[in-house]
Enzyme design. Sequence first.
Site, short mmCIF file in Angstrom:
data_model
loop_
_atom_site.label_atom_id
_atom_site.label_comp_id
_atom_site.label_asym_id
_atom_site.label_seq_id
_atom_site.Cartn_x
_atom_site.Cartn_y
_atom_site.Cartn_z
CE LYS A 8 3.06 0.92 12.16
NZ LYS A 8 2.88 2.13 11.09
N PRO A 90 -3.94 -0.71 1.92
CG PRO A 90 -3.75 1.44 1.81
CD PRO A 90 -4.12 0.16 2.16
N GLY A 92 2.76 1.23 0.92
CA GLY A 92 3.01 3.62 1.59
C GLY A 92 2.26 4.39 1.81
CB ALA A 93 -0.73 3.04 2.96
N GLY A 94 1.83 4.09 5.41
CA GLY A 94 1.99 3.97 6.62
C GLY A 94 0.85 3.10 7.94
CG LEU A 95 -2.36 2.38 7.08
CD1 LEU A 95 -3.20 2.13 6.03
CD2 LEU A 95 -3.00 2.36 7.51
N GLY A 96 1.47 -0.32 8.63
CA GLY A 96 2.30 -1.15 8.28
C GLY A 96 2.19 -2.38 7.70
N GLY A 97 1.68 -2.39 6.93
CA GLY A 97 0.37 -3.71 6.01
C GLY A 97 1.75 -5.15 5.33
N GLY A 98 2.69 -4.50 5.31
CA GLY A 98 3.76 -5.45 4.28
C GLY A 98 4.09 -6.34 5.96
CG ASP A 132 6.54 -1.82 11.25
OD1 ASP A 132 7.50 -2.28 10.31
OD2 ASP A 132 5.90 -0.51 10.39
#
Length: 268
Positions: A8, A90, A92-98, A132
């Site tokens: 996101k 990736p 630590g990118a602020g993309l909410g992947g985890g 999130d």
Amino acid sequence: MLDFPNAKINLGLQIIEKRPDGFHNLASCFYPVQWCDALEILPATENNFTMSGLPVPGNPETNLCLKAYQLLHKEHNLPPVHMHLHKVIPMGAGLGGGSSDAAFVLRTLNKLFDLNLPVEALQNYARQLGSDCAFFVENKPVIAIERGDVFIPATIDLSGYSCVIVYPGIHITTAEAYGGVTPEKPDSSIEMILQQDMKLWRELLVNDFEKSLFPKYPELANLKANLYEAGALYASMTGSGSAVYGIFKGDAPELIFPKHYLIWKGLL
């Protein structure tokens, strides 16, 4: 069962106030993008979790995917599974992947074992895994408030726009990002700003983390400037960084970045 947890972006991010529980109240528009990991869950004789793709730091036993399984297993006595996660988004990118991976584990287990848990129940489980995580249960644009886990439906539709997301390989922890911000009540709400012409977002739609992180990591400010120079209608860091994105009308141009950067380009 195979699924593709997606990332996101944050359209604006206001850090409003410190909460008594140590977290912060915020406001942001979460918007899904199709930069995806791959998650496979199969019935098995014993539990097994494997990973491939981008290396994930830390002990695999503490991965959010396993925590999501264990959370449901406590109350629903799930059979053993084999889970494989292929990381593309990736960290630590602020993309909410985890967070997306964990939420998709909940969603997939719900389908695989016919638990018939409604959206609200899945969101409540997801809230126990991360602020999130709950967004990815329904996975549609929302205005996120409080800790980022309470949602107001967002009417924004960016169909016809494309997005370029650039991750420069700078890992920013949540603690580092929040350590540099001073909470402040905004003059205008995210909802009001998003109703304005996108050309006005450049001045109005702000990610509060940029103020402290851009001086510390000038590379991020340069990335944002480069996206505007390439014709982006709006550009911003997402989440607590360090990925920076640009939104373009129609197809985004071909952009050249250093080889070690990770790039995603696609339609919104």
